[in-house]
Every structure is written in structure tokens, then in C-alpha cells.
Design a protein around this motif. Structure first.
Motif, PDB file in Angstrom:
ATOM      1  N   ALA A  54       0.745  -1.403   0.167  1.00  0.00           N
ATOM      2  CA  ALA A  54      -0.001  -0.049   0.060  1.00  0.00           C
ATOM      3  C   ALA A  54       0.839   1.269  -0.011  1.00  0.00           C
ATOM      4  O   ALA A  54       0.481   2.115  -0.814  1.00  0.00           O
ATOM      5  N   ALA A  55       2.124   1.162   0.806  1.00  0.00           N
ATOM      6  CA  ALA A  55       2.826   2.021   0.800  1.00  0.00           C
ATOM      7  C   ALA A  55       3.702   2.708  -0.675  1.00  0.00           C
ATOM      8  O   ALA A  55       3.837   3.817  -0.790  1.00  0.00           O
ATOM      9  N   ALA A  56       3.527   1.623  -1.267  1.00  0.00           N
ATOM     10  CA  ALA A  56       4.342   1.581  -2.597  1.00  0.00           C
ATOM     11  C   ALA A  56       3.167   1.933  -3.796  1.00  0.00           C
ATOM     12  O   ALA A  56       3.573   1.942  -4.847  1.00  0.00           O
ATOM     13  N   GLY A  57       2.012   2.150  -3.283  1.00  0.00           N
ATOM     14  CA  GLY A  57       0.900   2.685  -4.052  1.00  0.00           C
ATOM     15  C   GLY A  57      -0.337   1.567  -4.659  1.00  0.00           C
ATOM     16  O   GLY A  57      -0.898   1.935  -5.421  1.00  0.00           O
ATOM     17  N   ALA A  58      -0.314   0.659  -4.187  1.00  0.00           N
ATOM     18  CA  ALA A  58      -1.040  -0.547  -4.398  1.00  0.00           C
ATOM     19  C   ALA A  58      -2.541  -0.400  -3.605  1.00  0.00           C
ATOM     20  O   ALA A  58      -2.538   0.097  -2.433  1.00  0.00           O
ATOM     21  N   ASN A  59      -3.496  -0.773  -4.061  1.00  0.00           N
ATOM     22  CA  ASN A  59      -4.899  -1.189  -3.571  1.00  0.00           C
ATOM     23  C   ASN A  59      -4.546  -2.637  -3.069  1.00  0.00           C
ATOM     24  O   ASN A  59      -4.274  -3.545  -3.620  1.00  0.00           O
ATOM     25  N   THR A  60      -5.146  -2.890  -1.584  1.00  0.00           N
ATOM     26  CA  THR A  60      -4.607  -4.208  -1.181  1.00  0.00           C
ATOM     27  C   THR A  60      -5.766  -4.787  -0.632  1.00  0.00           C
ATOM     28  O   THR A  60      -6.830  -3.983   0.024  1.00  0.00           O
ATOM     29  N   ALA A  61      -6.029  -6.047  -0.465  1.00  0.00           N
ATOM     30  CA  ALA A  61      -6.848  -6.719   0.124  1.00  0.00           C
ATOM     31  C   ALA A  61      -6.399  -8.000   1.134  1.00  0.00           C
ATOM     32  O   ALA A  61      -5.469  -8.584   0.417  1.00  0.00           O
ATOM     33  N   LEU A  62      -7.038  -8.497   1.885  1.00  0.00           N
ATOM     34  CA  LEU A  62      -6.642  -9.360   2.710  1.00  0.00           C
ATOM     35  C   LEU A  62      -7.794 -10.654   2.530  1.00  0.00           C
ATOM     36  O   LEU A  62      -8.774 -10.427   2.874  1.00  0.00           O
ATOM     37  N   LEU A  63      -7.142 -11.733   2.003  1.00  0.00           N
ATOM     38  CA  LEU A  63      -8.412 -12.790   1.818  1.00  0.00           C
ATOM     39  C   LEU A  63      -8.145 -13.855   3.038  1.00  0.00           C
ATOM     40  O   LEU A  63      -7.043 -14.752   2.767  1.00  0.00           O
TER      41      LEU A  63
ATOM     42  N   GLU B 279     -16.909 -19.920  -6.004  1.00  0.00           N
ATOM     43  CA  GLU B 279     -17.087 -18.840  -7.056  1.00  0.00           C
ATOM     44  C   GLU B 279     -16.531 -17.487  -6.533  1.00  0.00           C
ATOM     45  O   GLU B 279     -15.999 -16.849  -7.399  1.00  0.00           O
ATOM     46  N   ALA B 280     -16.867 -17.120  -5.506  1.00  0.00           N
ATOM     47  CA  ALA B 280     -16.582 -15.865  -4.652  1.00  0.00           C
ATOM     48  C   ALA B 280     -14.922 -15.827  -4.404  1.00  0.00           C
ATOM     49  O   ALA B 280     -14.530 -14.602  -4.924  1.00  0.00           O
ATOM     50  N   LEU B 281     -14.469 -16.786  -4.273  1.00  0.00           N
ATOM     51  CA  LEU B 281     -12.988 -16.797  -4.110  1.00  0.00           C
ATOM     52  C   LEU B 281     -12.341 -16.524  -5.480  1.00  0.00           C
ATOM     53  O   LEU B 281     -11.351 -15.887  -5.521  1.00  0.00           O
ATOM     54  N   ARG B 282     -12.728 -17.378  -6.324  1.00  0.00           N
ATOM     55  CA  ARG B 282     -12.150 -17.444  -7.661  1.00  0.00           C
ATOM     56  C   ARG B 282     -12.471 -15.889  -8.401  1.00  0.00           C
ATOM     57  O   ARG B 282     -11.418 -15.258  -8.914  1.00  0.00           O
ATOM     58  N   ALA B 283     -13.590 -15.623  -8.235  1.00  0.00           N
ATOM     59  CA  ALA B 283     -13.803 -14.078  -8.767  1.00  0.00           C
ATOM     60  C   ALA B 283     -12.892 -12.928  -8.079  1.00  0.00           C
ATOM     61  O   ALA B 283     -12.267 -11.955  -8.601  1.00  0.00           O
ATOM     62  N   GLU B 284     -12.596 -13.010  -6.562  1.00  0.00           N
ATOM     63  CA  GLU B 284     -11.990 -12.245  -5.901  1.00  0.00           C
ATOM     64  C   GLU B 284     -10.418 -12.237  -6.317  1.00  0.00           C
ATOM     65  O   GLU B 284      -9.731 -11.194  -6.565  1.00  0.00           O
ATOM     66  N   ILE B 285      -9.837 -13.620  -6.452  1.00  0.00           N
ATOM     67  CA  ILE B 285      -8.516 -13.710  -7.029  1.00  0.00           C
ATOM     68  C   ILE B 285      -8.450 -13.434  -8.538  1.00  0.00           C
ATOM     69  O   ILE B 285      -7.510 -12.453  -9.021  1.00  0.00           O
ATOM     70  N   GLN B 286      -9.461 -13.519  -9.543  1.00  0.00           N
ATOM     71  CA  GLN B 286      -9.417 -13.075 -10.659  1.00  0.00           C
ATOM     72  C   GLN B 286      -9.147 -11.465 -10.845  1.00  0.00           C
ATOM     73  O   GLN B 286      -8.604 -10.840 -11.738  1.00  0.00           O
ATOM     74  N   ALA B 287      -9.842 -10.780 -10.149  1.00  0.00           N
ATOM     75  CA  ALA B 287      -9.671  -9.152 -10.096  1.00  0.00           C
ATOM     76  C   ALA B 287      -8.500  -8.831  -9.489  1.00  0.00           C
ATOM     77  O   ALA B 287      -8.339  -7.301  -9.753  1.00  0.00           O
ATOM     78  N   LEU B 288      -7.625  -9.359  -9.266  1.00  0.00           N
ATOM     79  CA  LEU B 288      -6.575  -8.851  -8.653  1.00  0.00           C
ATOM     80  C   LEU B 288      -5.252  -8.835  -9.969  1.00  0.00           C
ATOM     81  O   LEU B 288      -5.096  -9.658 -10.560  1.00  0.00           O
ATOM     82  N   ASP B 289      -4.380  -7.827  -9.557  1.00  0.00           N
ATOM     83  CA  ASP B 289      -3.216  -7.946 -10.504  1.00  0.00           C
ATOM     84  C   ASP B 289      -2.210  -8.726 -10.017  1.00  0.00           C
ATOM     85  O   ASP B 289      -1.554  -9.380 -10.780  1.00  0.00           O
ATOM     86  N   ALA B 290      -2.087  -9.104  -8.632  1.00  0.00           N
ATOM     87  CA  ALA B 290      -0.997  -9.852  -8.105  1.00  0.00           C
ATOM     88  C   ALA B 290      -1.490 -10.422  -6.821  1.00  0.00           C
ATOM     89  O   ALA B 290      -2.480  -9.761  -6.112  1.00  0.00           O
ATOM     90  N   VAL B 291      -0.819 -11.519  -6.299  1.00  0.00           N
ATOM     91  CA  VAL B 291      -1.256 -12.362  -5.197  1.00  0.00           C
ATOM     92  C   VAL B 291      -0.050 -12.583  -4.292  1.00  0.00           C
ATOM     93  O   VAL B 291       0.903 -13.128  -4.742  1.00  0.00           O
ATOM     94  N   LEU B 292       0.039 -12.593  -3.169  1.00  0.00           N
ATOM     95  CA  LEU B 292       0.555 -12.913  -1.939  1.00  0.00           C
ATOM     96  C   LEU B 292       0.126 -14.283  -1.535  1.00  0.00           C
ATOM     97  O   LEU B 292      -1.112 -14.294  -1.023  1.00  0.00           O
ATOM     98  N   LEU B 293       0.740 -15.216  -1.279  1.00  0.00           N
ATOM     99  CA  LEU B 293       0.369 -16.596  -0.639  1.00  0.00           C
ATOM    100  C   LEU B 293       1.077 -16.546   0.393  1.00  0.00           C
ATOM    101  O   LEU B 293       2.498 -16.862   0.745  1.00  0.00           O
ATOM    102  N   GLY B 294       0.499 -16.816   1.677  1.00  0.00           N
ATOM    103  CA  GLY B 294       1.236 -17.126   3.023  1.00  0.00           C
ATOM    104  C   GLY B 294       0.799 -18.373   3.673  1.00  0.00           C
ATOM    105  O   GLY B 294      -0.593 -18.786   3.687  1.00  0.00           O
ATOM    106  N   THR B 295       1.638 -19.150   4.075  1.00  0.00           N
ATOM    107  CA  THR B 295       1.390 -20.492   4.736  1.00  0.00           C
ATOM    108  C   THR B 295       2.288 -20.736   5.791  1.00  0.00           C
ATOM    109  O   THR B 295       3.376 -20.587   5.811  1.00  0.00           O
ATOM    110  N   PRO B 296       1.503 -21.324   7.023  1.00  0.00           N
ATOM    111  CA  PRO B 296       2.564 -22.056   8.179  1.00  0.00           C
ATOM    112  C   PRO B 296       3.124 -23.238   7.352  1.00  0.00           C
ATOM    113  O   PRO B 296       2.701 -23.874   6.389  1.00  0.00           O
ATOM    114  N   VAL B 297       4.117 -23.731   7.841  1.00  0.00           N
ATOM    115  CA  VAL B 297       4.650 -25.124   7.529  1.00  0.00           C
ATOM    116  C   VAL B 297       4.176 -26.355   8.058  1.00  0.00           C
ATOM    117  O   VAL B 297       4.325 -26.122   9.649  1.00  0.00           O
ATOM    118  N   TYR B 298       3.568 -27.207   7.413  1.00  0.00           N
ATOM    119  CA  TYR B 298       3.138 -28.266   8.312  1.00  0.00           C
ATOM    120  C   TYR B 298       3.651 -29.545   7.676  1.00  0.00           C
ATOM    121  O   TYR B 298       3.511 -29.723   6.504  1.00  0.00           O
TER     122      TYR B 298
END
Length: 192
Positions: free
Chosen positions: A30-39, A60-79
Motif C-alpha cells: 500500500a505504501a508503494a501505491g497498491a490497493n490491497t486486500a486480505l483474503l 465462486e466468490a474466492l475465484r472471482a476475488e482472485i481474478q480481480a487482482l493484479d498480483a497475489v501474495l500467498l502465505g502459509t504456515p509450514v506443516y
């Protein structure tokens, strides 16, 4: 035009270090100028993926939200040396429509040392969906020591997360490569 960046939290824990890390990267984006969203996957109804019923719950809602994004960050715990089941399940509901030619950044959070296998596994999945995965990736090792009162305590980790946020904005609209070898041979990636 400002890029839209979303972060998918692959942890369902209430006090998730993964969520805190992604929020930090989104703040930098956001500080670099992006519009951001946490899914936050805790807020989606996503039953265990069944290819015969791929439009159940909030898929369907999740897919639509992802499709509307220019880029995606994926975060995961390690299991068990890899990424989380909730994130795997969410990715299974997606395909080329959501990730092809999309810039993706990766964050892994581990209770122990650096979580390379989980990051490598995610990178392979995203290559199979023909996403462009940032060369820079971030990790939070020793997660039990990473937070104090819900805040990150290691300036080096904070800088890694900030860099991830800046890089996802910098490369959000990179010209896509030709289809990857992995993507070309991923018969399950095109689920339409």
C-alpha cells in the motif's frame, strides 16, 4: 493505475503469525501505491475440494476475488515440511483463470528453521498454473519467537516482509512469459 494486490492467508489460527506477516507485506504494498486486500481463508466456506462439485460454498466468490487482482501474495504456515491444507484446498478450487500470467509472491512461516521445502512446493504449484512467481520470497522462521503482543519483533524479518510487499507491486504487471513447461502439461489447471 494502482495495482490491486491480494494476500491469501493459508492459516486458520486465531493468532496467526502468517496473517501478521502478510498484513505487514500488504502495508508495504500500500505504501508503494497498491490497493490491497486480505483474503482470510477463515472467512470462506470451502469444503474439501471435490472436482465433481467445484462451485460449492464460497468457491465462486474466492475465484472471482482472485481474478480481480493484479498480483497475489500467498502465505502459509509450514506443516510437515510443506504448505497448509487450507491453502492447498483453496488453490485446488482455482485454475489457469485465476493464476495464469499473474504475479505471485510467497511467504512461509515455520516453527523451526528456514522453510525451503514449503516455498519450493508452492512455487511448483504456481508454475503448474503458469503464474509468474517472484524470485524473492520471504520466511518467518522460529515463529514462536516472532511476535510479542501480536507485533513482529525482528527488524530483519520486517525488512524481508516489506521487500516482499514492494516487489509484488514492482512486478505486478510484468509481461507474462510464454506458458511454462509445467503449465503446458497441467491438464487439471484448466477447469472451465
Amino acid at each position: 493505475m494502482s495495482p490491486s494486490i491480494g494476500a491469501i492467508v493459508g492459516s486458520l489460527r486465531e493468532e496467526s503469525v502468517t496473517r501478521v506477516g502478510l498484513e505487514r507485506s500488504l502495508d508495504a504494498a500500500a505504501a508503494a501505491g497498491a490497493n490491497t486486500a486480505l483474503l482470510d481463508l477463515r472467512t470462506y466456506d470451502l469444503p474439501v475440494y471435490d472436482a465433481d462439485h467445484r462451485d460449492v460454498g464460497d468457491a465462486e466468490a474466492l475465484r472471482a476475488e482472485i481474478q480481480a487482482l493484479d498480483a497475489v501474495l500467498l502465505g502459509t504456515p509450514v506443516y510437515h515440511g510443506s504448505y497448509s491444507a487450507p491453502l492447498k484446498n483453496a488453490l485446488d478450487y482455482c485454475g489457469f483463470d485465476e493464476f495464469e500470467h499473474t504475479t505471485v509472491g510467497l511467504l512461509a512461516v515455520a516453527g523451526g528453521g528456514f522453510p525451503l521445502p514449503a516455498l519450493d512446493h508452492l512455487r511448483g504449484v504456481l508454475r503448474a498454473l503458469d503464474a509468474w512467481v517472484l524470485p524473492f520470497q520471504a520466511a518467518i522462521p522460529d515463529s514462536h519467537e516472532a511476535l510479542s503482543d501480536g507485533r513482529l519483533v525482528d527488524p530483519e524479518i520486517e525488512e524481508r516482509l516489506d521487500t516482499l510487499g514492494r516487489r509484488i507491486v514492482e512486478y505486478a504487471n510484468i509481461e507474462p512469459d510464454p506458458i511454462s513447461f509445467e503449465g503446458k502439461h497441467n491438464v487439471g489447471g484448466d477447469l472451465s
